[in-house]
Design a protein around this motif. Structure first.
Motif, PDB file in Angstrom:
ATOM      1  N   GLU A  56       0.833  -1.212   0.000  1.00 38.22           N
ATOM      2  CA  GLU A  56       0.000   0.000   0.000  1.00 38.22           C
ATOM      3  C   GLU A  56       0.864   1.257   0.000  1.00 38.22           C
ATOM      4  O   GLU A  56       0.591   2.217  -0.748  1.00 38.22           O
ATOM      5  CB  GLU A  56      -0.933  -0.001   1.208  1.00 38.22           C
ATOM      6  CG  GLU A  56      -1.890   1.177   1.209  1.00 38.22           C
ATOM      7  CD  GLU A  56      -2.834   1.158   2.405  1.00 38.22           C
ATOM      8  OE1 GLU A  56      -3.751   2.004   2.447  1.00 38.22           O
ATOM      9  OE2 GLU A  56      -2.655   0.295   3.296  1.00 38.22           O
ATOM     10  N   LYS A  57       1.916   1.280   0.805  1.00 40.36           N
ATOM     11  CA  LYS A  57       2.794   2.455   0.852  1.00 40.36           C
ATOM     12  C   LYS A  57       3.529   2.657  -0.465  1.00 40.36           C
ATOM     13  O   LYS A  57       3.747   3.798  -0.900  1.00 40.36           O
ATOM     14  CB  LYS A  57       3.793   2.306   1.997  1.00 40.36           C
ATOM     15  CG  LYS A  57       3.162   2.352   3.381  1.00 40.36           C
ATOM     16  CD  LYS A  57       4.203   2.238   4.472  1.00 40.36           C
ATOM     17  CE  LYS A  57       3.562   2.316   5.860  1.00 40.36           C
ATOM     18  NZ  LYS A  57       4.569   2.194   6.948  1.00 40.36           N
ATOM     19  N   LEU A  60       0.974   4.246  -2.875  1.00 42.52           N
ATOM     20  CA  LEU A  60       0.590   5.620  -2.538  1.00 42.52           C
ATOM     21  C   LEU A  60       1.776   6.585  -2.558  1.00 42.52           C
ATOM     22  O   LEU A  60       1.681   7.689  -3.106  1.00 42.52           O
ATOM     23  CB  LEU A  60      -0.070   5.643  -1.150  1.00 42.52           C
ATOM     24  CG  LEU A  60      -1.401   4.885  -1.018  1.00 42.52           C
ATOM     25  CD1 LEU A  60      -1.895   4.927   0.424  1.00 42.52           C
ATOM     26  CD2 LEU A  60      -2.454   5.467  -1.959  1.00 42.52           C
ATOM     27  N   ASP A  67      -5.604   6.192  -5.135  1.00 39.23           N
ATOM     28  CA  ASP A  67      -6.402   5.082  -4.600  1.00 39.23           C
ATOM     29  C   ASP A  67      -5.641   3.783  -4.826  1.00 39.23           C
ATOM     30  O   ASP A  67      -5.531   3.304  -5.964  1.00 39.23           O
ATOM     31  CB  ASP A  67      -7.768   5.039  -5.279  1.00 39.23           C
ATOM     32  CG  ASP A  67      -8.730   4.060  -4.604  1.00 39.23           C
ATOM     33  OD1 ASP A  67      -8.242   3.119  -3.961  1.00 39.23           O
ATOM     34  OD2 ASP A  67      -9.951   4.254  -4.720  1.00 39.23           O
ATOM     35  N   ALA A  68      -5.103   3.219  -3.757  1.00 33.18           N
ATOM     36  CA  ALA A  68      -4.285   2.013  -3.874  1.00 33.18           C
ATOM     37  C   ALA A  68      -5.104   0.823  -4.357  1.00 33.18           C
ATOM     38  O   ALA A  68      -4.631   0.007  -5.164  1.00 33.18           O
ATOM     39  CB  ALA A  68      -3.623   1.689  -2.539  1.00 33.18           C
ATOM     40  N   VAL A  69      -6.347   0.703  -3.883  1.00 30.60           N
ATOM     41  CA  VAL A  69      -7.177  -0.449  -4.241  1.00 30.60           C
ATOM     42  C   VAL A  69      -7.526  -0.422  -5.722  1.00 30.60           C
ATOM     43  O   VAL A  69      -7.405  -1.431  -6.430  1.00 30.60           O
ATOM     44  CB  VAL A  69      -8.457  -0.483  -3.378  1.00 30.60           C
ATOM     45  CG1 VAL A  69      -9.362  -1.634  -3.817  1.00 30.60           C
ATOM     46  CG2 VAL A  69      -8.111  -0.617  -1.907  1.00 30.60           C
ATOM     47  N   PHE A 135      -2.460  -6.475   2.398  1.00 35.93           N
ATOM     48  CA  PHE A 135      -3.109  -5.392   1.650  1.00 35.93           C
ATOM     49  C   PHE A 135      -4.626  -5.475   1.806  1.00 35.93           C
ATOM     50  O   PHE A 135      -5.304  -4.452   1.976  1.00 35.93           O
ATOM     51  CB  PHE A 135      -2.727  -5.499   0.167  1.00 35.93           C
ATOM     52  CG  PHE A 135      -3.277  -4.396  -0.683  1.00 35.93           C
ATOM     53  CD1 PHE A 135      -2.615  -3.190  -0.804  1.00 35.93           C
ATOM     54  CD2 PHE A 135      -4.483  -4.560  -1.367  1.00 35.93           C
ATOM     55  CE1 PHE A 135      -3.129  -2.165  -1.585  1.00 35.93           C
ATOM     56  CE2 PHE A 135      -5.007  -3.552  -2.147  1.00 35.93           C
ATOM     57  CZ  PHE A 135      -4.325  -2.346  -2.258  1.00 35.93           C
ATOM     58  N   SER A 138      -5.858  -4.302   5.243  1.00 36.45           N
ATOM     59  CA  SER A 138      -5.644  -2.881   5.528  1.00 36.45           C
ATOM     60  C   SER A 138      -6.390  -2.007   4.531  1.00 36.45           C
ATOM     61  O   SER A 138      -7.430  -1.406   4.853  1.00 36.45           O
ATOM     62  CB  SER A 138      -4.145  -2.567   5.526  1.00 36.45           C
ATOM     63  OG  SER A 138      -3.561  -2.925   4.279  1.00 36.45           O
ATOM     64  N   ALA A 139      -5.905  -1.964   3.290  1.00 36.09           N
ATOM     65  CA  ALA A 139      -6.463  -1.034   2.300  1.00 36.09           C
ATOM     66  C   ALA A 139      -7.880  -1.418   1.874  1.00 36.09           C
ATOM     67  O   ALA A 139      -8.792  -0.585   1.870  1.00 36.09           O
ATOM     68  CB  ALA A 139      -5.540  -0.970   1.087  1.00 36.09           C
ATOM     69  N   GLU A 142     -10.392  -1.185   4.787  1.00 36.72           N
ATOM     70  CA  GLU A 142     -10.677   0.208   5.141  1.00 36.72           C
ATOM     71  C   GLU A 142     -11.674   0.841   4.169  1.00 36.72           C
ATOM     72  O   GLU A 142     -12.514   1.657   4.564  1.00 36.72           O
ATOM     73  CB  GLU A 142      -9.373   1.009   5.148  1.00 36.72           C
ATOM     74  CG  GLU A 142      -9.556   2.466   5.548  1.00 36.72           C
ATOM     75  CD  GLU A 142      -8.243   3.213   5.533  1.00 36.72           C
ATOM     76  OE1 GLU A 142      -8.274   4.451   5.671  1.00 36.72           O
ATOM     77  OE2 GLU A 142      -7.173   2.576   5.373  1.00 36.72           O
ATOM     78  N   LYS A 143     -11.591   0.455   2.900  1.00 34.69           N
ATOM     79  CA  LYS A 143     -12.447   1.072   1.884  1.00 34.69           C
ATOM     80  C   LYS A 143     -13.794   0.373   1.749  1.00 34.69           C
ATOM     81  O   LYS A 143     -14.831   1.023   1.544  1.00 34.69           O
ATOM     82  CB  LYS A 143     -11.719   1.073   0.541  1.00 34.69           C
ATOM     83  CG  LYS A 143     -12.475   1.785  -0.571  1.00 34.69           C
ATOM     84  CD  LYS A 143     -11.666   1.821  -1.858  1.00 34.69           C
ATOM     85  CE  LYS A 143     -12.420   2.562  -2.953  1.00 34.69           C
ATOM     86  NZ  LYS A 143     -11.648   2.621  -4.216  1.00 34.69           N
TER      87      LYS A 143
END
Length: 499
Positions: A56-57, A60, A67-69, A135, A138-139, A142-143
């Motif tokens: 993710e880092k 981004l 938007d990482a996803v 991922f 987390s990402a 979260e979304k």
């Protein structure tokens, strides 16, 4: 009771596999390879987890995506396609000597299911979880929420398993139908060129497809039946080949060319080359290796967009060395084992062993040269691509060819060319790449010093020079290889008899 019998049968199969490994005449070499592979697996697991937590880092902060996803969803089809290609070359077909069990009261379905379950024990089948679980939790969570994150991860993993079964089906089909492999090469070439020039955009399709997986469960309910269908197809393929007549030696109905008329002018050397060519094209495994060399012509294509500046020349050289030397590295490491069944006959013939060795040099060097000729259209993308391919070709012909010829004498064991393909496929696995590590890394001994001084073209010239020197000194290289073969011929013949 039925469950207990199944457990006992599975333990019996595993026991036989273990005894076959430990009692093999090449157990010392195989054990060393397995230890090395185990170490590599541990390293890959560690790197996969590290990359998963940092993914993710990277998207981004390094790639500057909002938007990482969404960005990752657009790449997942490429990930699955790359996974299929990687599996094709690294994933062996599940093997077992089934014939001794066919007269016993053991159902063919149990043997087939054992083979399928055995094939699932592979690092590529857990790499998706290792890479994408951090991922997803987390990402994606979260979304879209935790439940959708697990659905997204499960969908991606099931598609990866579908890749696993698809590779088995393709390899079983391609091994018997050469035109299927050529069609696959053509389709991949067209898609790669079309995507590069912007005629199609798989990233948009991928983004929309996996957005559905992260928003709803619709895709998951499509993937599960698809996986079951592929499992059943593999199961039926194994069942249909578990008959004595299918496991027996079948007559090859394919017409193969004869090269004798052209090679007669080269005398005994031409005769040896003719024998080697017939061996390659009249046997499934060697013929498939030759055709895979054509597939690897496309390998640098996926990386040329990163090699437009001089800093990336080293990366392109890396892939060019692998691509141009694929046949040399894989066919060459078993160079004398292909003829292990009649190695004693070769030694008793009143012929020159030197010409026998020289014929093998010309086979390996010629395939590398043909690869370069076919790669010349890369010049339309930039002349530096052609120069890098030329440097890799010279190095593989002048240096790596002799290295492989000598390495092939170490721990040589017979390859049974009459070994049936059904459920006994001797494919290309990760172990075969271990011998390729020094072959791939050695050109950088000549390239890296100049690259560090910011003279990459001089580095390429240095690699080319090393290869040209090897070509000019081929007589000495052939003489050295011949002496080593004469010194080891009795030990090699003894190993071939044991197998």
């Amino acid at each position: 009771m039925a469950k207990k019998k199944l457990v006992n049968l599975t333990s019996t199969f595993l026991s036989h596999l273990y005894k076959g490994f430990t009692r093999s005449s090449s157990v010392g070499k195989d054990t060393a390879v397995q230890i090395m592979l185990g170490f590599i697996v541990v390293v890959l697991v560690g790197y996969s987890l590290a990359l998963g937590f940092a993914l993710e880092k990277i998207i981004l902060n390094t790639l500057k995506q909002r938007d990482a996803v969404t960005f990752l969803n657009g790449l997942l089809l490429y990930y699955l396609l790359g996974g299929f290609i990687t599996r094709y070359f690294l994933q062996n077909l599940p093997t077992i000597d089934a014939q001794p069990y066919l007269h016993l009261p053991i159902s063919r379905s149990k043997i087939a299911n054992f083979l399928i379950c055995k094939s699932l024990v592979h690092i590529t089948n857990i790499s998706t979880f290792l890479l994408f679980t951090p991922f997803a939790l987390s990402a994606v969570a979260e979304k879209h929420g935790m439940s959708q994150a697990w659905a997204w991860l499960l969908c991606l993993w099931l598609l990866s398993l579908t890749n696993h079964f698809l590779v088995i089906l393709v390899k079983k089909s391609v091994s018997q139908r050469t035109w299927l492999l050529l069609t696959l090469i053509a389709v991949c070439s067209i898609v790669a060129y079309a995507d590069y020039f912007g005629w199609i955009k798989l990233s948009l399709v991928s983004e929309n497809l996996f957005s559905i997986a992260s928003d709803r469960y619709t895709l998951l309910w499509i993937v599960i039946p698809s996986l079951a269908l592929f499992y059943y197809a593999v199961y039926k393929t194994f069942i249909n080949n578990l008959y004595p007549e299918e496991l027996g030696i079948q007559k090859n109905r394919t017409l193969h060319p004869t090269y004798g008329k052209f090679l007669q002018r080269f005398g005994l050397l031409g005769a040896w080359v003719d024998v080697e060519l017939k061996l390659i094209f009249r046997n499934k495994r060697s013929r498939e290796l030759f055709l895979m060399h054509a597939v690897f012509l496309l390998l640098p294509l996926g990386f040329f967009s990163y090699a437009k500046n001089q800093e990336a020349y080293g990366s392109f050289l890396f892939f060019s060395v692998i691509s141009s030397g694929f046949f040399t590295m894989n066919y060459g490491q078993y160079l004398f084992s292909w003829q292990g069944a009649h190695f004693d006959f070769i030694l008793t013939q009143p012929t020159s062993i030197r010409q026998f060795v020289e014929s093998k040099f010309w086979i390996l060097a010629s395939t590398t040269a043909v690869w370069f000729l076919l790669s010349m259209p890369y010049a339309f993308l930039g002349w530096h691509f052609l120069l890098i391919n030329l440097a890799a070709t010279f190095y593989n012909m002048g240096v790596n060819t002799f290295v492989v010829m000598n390495m092939s004498m170490w721990g040589a064991k017979k390859i049974d060319l009459k070994h049936p393909g059904s459920l006994n496929y001797e494919g290309i696995g990760a172990a075969q790449w271990l011998m390729g590590i020094p072959l791939i890394a050695s050109p950088f001994i000549f390239y890296t010093p100049f690259s560090l001084l910011e003279y990459p073209m001089l580095g390429l010239a240095s690699v080319s020079t090393a290869g040209l020197i090897g070509i000019l000194l081929k007589k000495s290289g052939i003489a050295f290889t011949t002496e080593r073969l004469l010194a080891r011929r009795h030990r090699m013949a003894s190993n071939f008899r044991k197998d």
